[in-house]
Write a protein that holds these residues in place. Structure first.
Motif, PDB file in Angstrom:
ATOM      1  N   ALA A  13       5.050   7.339  -6.724  1.00 57.44           N
ATOM      2  CA  ALA A  13       4.814   5.966  -7.170  1.00 57.44           C
ATOM      3  C   ALA A  13       3.785   5.316  -6.267  1.00 57.44           C
ATOM      4  CB  ALA A  13       6.114   5.164  -7.158  1.00 57.44           C
ATOM      5  N   CYS A  14       3.015   4.409  -6.851  1.00 58.23           N
ATOM      6  CA  CYS A  14       2.003   3.646  -6.105  1.00 58.23           C
ATOM      7  C   CYS A  14       2.020   2.202  -6.593  1.00 58.23           C
ATOM      8  CB  CYS A  14       0.596   4.190  -6.384  1.00 58.23           C
ATOM      9  SG  CYS A  14       0.264   5.832  -5.725  1.00 58.23           S
ATOM     10  N   THR A  15       1.823   1.265  -5.679  1.00 62.31           N
ATOM     11  CA  THR A  15       1.466  -0.079  -6.133  1.00 62.31           C
ATOM     12  C   THR A  15      -0.037  -0.080  -6.414  1.00 62.31           C
ATOM     13  OG1 THR A  15       0.882  -0.981  -3.975  1.00 62.31           O
ATOM     14  CG2 THR A  15       3.223  -1.045  -4.581  1.00 62.31           C
ATOM     15  N   ASN A  16      -0.498  -1.180  -6.987  1.00 66.11           N
ATOM     16  CA  ASN A  16      -1.935  -1.231  -7.307  1.00 66.11           C
ATOM     17  C   ASN A  16      -2.809  -1.247  -6.044  1.00 66.11           C
ATOM     18  OD1 ASN A  16      -1.391  -3.841  -6.545  1.00 66.11           O
ATOM     19  ND2 ASN A  16      -1.696  -4.732  -8.587  1.00 66.11           N
ATOM     20  N   LYS A  17      -2.179  -1.512  -4.887  1.00 67.20           N
ATOM     21  CA  LYS A  17      -2.956  -1.446  -3.625  1.00 67.20           C
ATOM     22  C   LYS A  17      -3.186  -0.002  -3.184  1.00 67.20           C
ATOM     23  CE  LYS A  17      -1.439  -5.829  -1.599  1.00 67.20           C
ATOM     24  NZ  LYS A  17      -0.156  -6.174  -2.282  1.00 67.20           N
ATOM     25  N   ASP A  18      -2.412   0.935  -3.740  1.00 66.99           N
ATOM     26  CA  ASP A  18      -2.475   2.335  -3.300  1.00 66.99           C
ATOM     27  C   ASP A  18      -3.367   3.202  -4.194  1.00 66.99           C
ATOM     28  OD1 ASP A  18      -0.407   1.732  -1.358  1.00 66.99           O
ATOM     29  OD2 ASP A  18       0.973   1.700  -3.066  1.00 66.99           O
ATOM     30  N   VAL A  19      -3.927   2.584  -5.233  1.00 66.57           N
ATOM     31  CA  VAL A  19      -4.803   3.322  -6.155  1.00 66.57           C
ATOM     32  C   VAL A  19      -6.109   2.559  -6.279  1.00 66.57           C
ATOM     33  CG1 VAL A  19      -4.985   4.445  -8.406  1.00 66.57           C
ATOM     34  CG2 VAL A  19      -2.720   3.833  -7.518  1.00 66.57           C
ATOM     35  N   LYS A  20      -7.202   3.256  -6.035  1.00 71.26           N
ATOM     36  CA  LYS A  20      -8.521   2.633  -6.200  1.00 71.26           C
ATOM     37  C   LYS A  20      -9.121   3.152  -7.505  1.00 71.26           C
ATOM     38  CE  LYS A  20     -13.051   2.406  -4.028  1.00 71.26           C
ATOM     39  NZ  LYS A  20     -13.911   3.192  -3.157  1.00 71.26           N
TER      40      LYS A  20
END
Lengths: 247, 247
Positions: B56-63
């Protein structure tokens, strides 16, 4: 059991893509038809004839050999074949296309084989096609949860009576109708008619998904009350019911 | 828009297969979660922990970088990652996994990239994953006919409050709930809890699709009446609503 397979991937050599909404219908008795319309036809050739390929076989034209619980071989001697038709050949070629079908644990089915577009003595071209079984009893494209769902769906096949002019096959699996009709007096796209319908509501209430060609009005409009060996006469064509599993 | 992607193919090197029922949920604001349970766990290791991977990723963890109308780049710095967790590393590694996503004319999406399991200075392993977008508003797995269908679906994300012990993320897109909860005081499979639910009937009437681990009772039971910044206290965990698009 009747089935409806949607192609999700077509790979030739290393290049994978899927530009079509391809459905293959397989009847209870093993007749089959595959219709492969482009989603976004590009260029003059595709805009004129927005079908990658369409073919149909009776169960006499496909030899199925079980290899294991999850794998089978299918050798096709295509009965109707739009590519062959457009090349001016209106009879079966006798060129067998050998394919292997492996069912994955997820339910998807990988078809793979080699075709020889330049002759069997020349180098072949490897291909892969990945198929997602759909629930043919549901009008929205729904992934098949259990093969028992399709077991109870109807399976009806119609074949044109012997004719100098017409050669056609229609398969109904569940709510989905797919048909090909070729005019043997021609050999260009104007002689190819292709239909895909889905029964959206009550029996015989269809929405068109693919309508291609000049003679789609010669396909029957209703499939709800057919019996084996019935012949539907329509615009000079006799459509004979060669399989009828009505549920 | 919220989305629900089902994986139909996983290819490492030349070998293609799909042994899982993998769903990736992407929220309206770009948080994401992917849960990959084996359909037929085989062997002791898979039977003990029948999950290929979950992250899982928040939107801060995916560019996310747009490359063209049909192509984008996504660089992942995984927030929660069962593989990393089982290796005893409970904090983000900073190892970025770069991927490219190409949308085909048929609507399927091909993800491809290279991973470096033995370090970035060693040879990488190329992989491909093919994704079928589903209609997240329908409880049966239904192929997405138009992205507008998902536009009107709800998108809710919950994140565990800061804790020495718990680290978790839950995403609801449409009728589908997916959640991961890690116990940071452990580093084996007993510390991993994973849940996938589908809302089959009325609001908050769920059927379980995946239930893995000892702490799935610590996931909220209802998602129907949440508001942004609500905190649900449950078994010592505080689940904070960090995104709430209720439709």
């Amino acid at each position: 059991m009747p089935s409806l397979l949607k192609r999700v991937l077509f790979q030739v050599g290393d290049a994978m893509n899927e530009r079509t909404i391809t459905y293959s219908s397989v009847s209870n008795d093993g007749h089959c038809i595959s219709i492969r319309p482009f989603t976004k036809p590009t260029g003059e050739k595709e805009e004129k004839f927005p079908i990658e390929w369409a073919f149909a076989c009776t169960n006499k034209d496909v030899k199925v050999t079980k290899l294991s619980e999850t794998s089978m071989k299918q050798d096709f001697d295509f009965l109707l074949d739009t590519n062959r038709y457009l090349a001016g050949e209106h009879e079966k070629s006798g060129d067998i296309v050998e394919t292997q079908w492996d069912t994955w644990e997820s339910g998807l089915i990988l078809e793979h084989g080699v075709v020889y577009p330049h002759g069997k003595d020349k180098e072949g071209v490897a291909f892969k096609e990945l198929w997602q079984p759909l629930d043919c009893s549901i009008a929205e494209e729904t992934i098949l949860a259990s093969s028992e769902r399709n077991d109870v769906s109807r399976s009806i096949v119609l074949r044109t009576e012997k004719s100098e002019k017409w050669d056609g096959l229609i398969i109904v699996t569940g709510r989905y109708v797919q048909g090909i009709l070729l005019d043997k007096t021609k050999s260009d796209v104007t002689g190819i008619s292709i239909l895909r319908l889905v029964e959206t509501g009550a029996m015989d209430s269809f929405s068109p998904l693919v309508v291609q060609g000049e003679n789609t009005h010669k396909f029957p409009k209703t499939y709800g009350k057919l019996e084996l060996e019935d012949v539907i006469k329509l615009g000079g064509i006799g459509w004979e019911v060669i399989e009828c599993h009505n549920q």
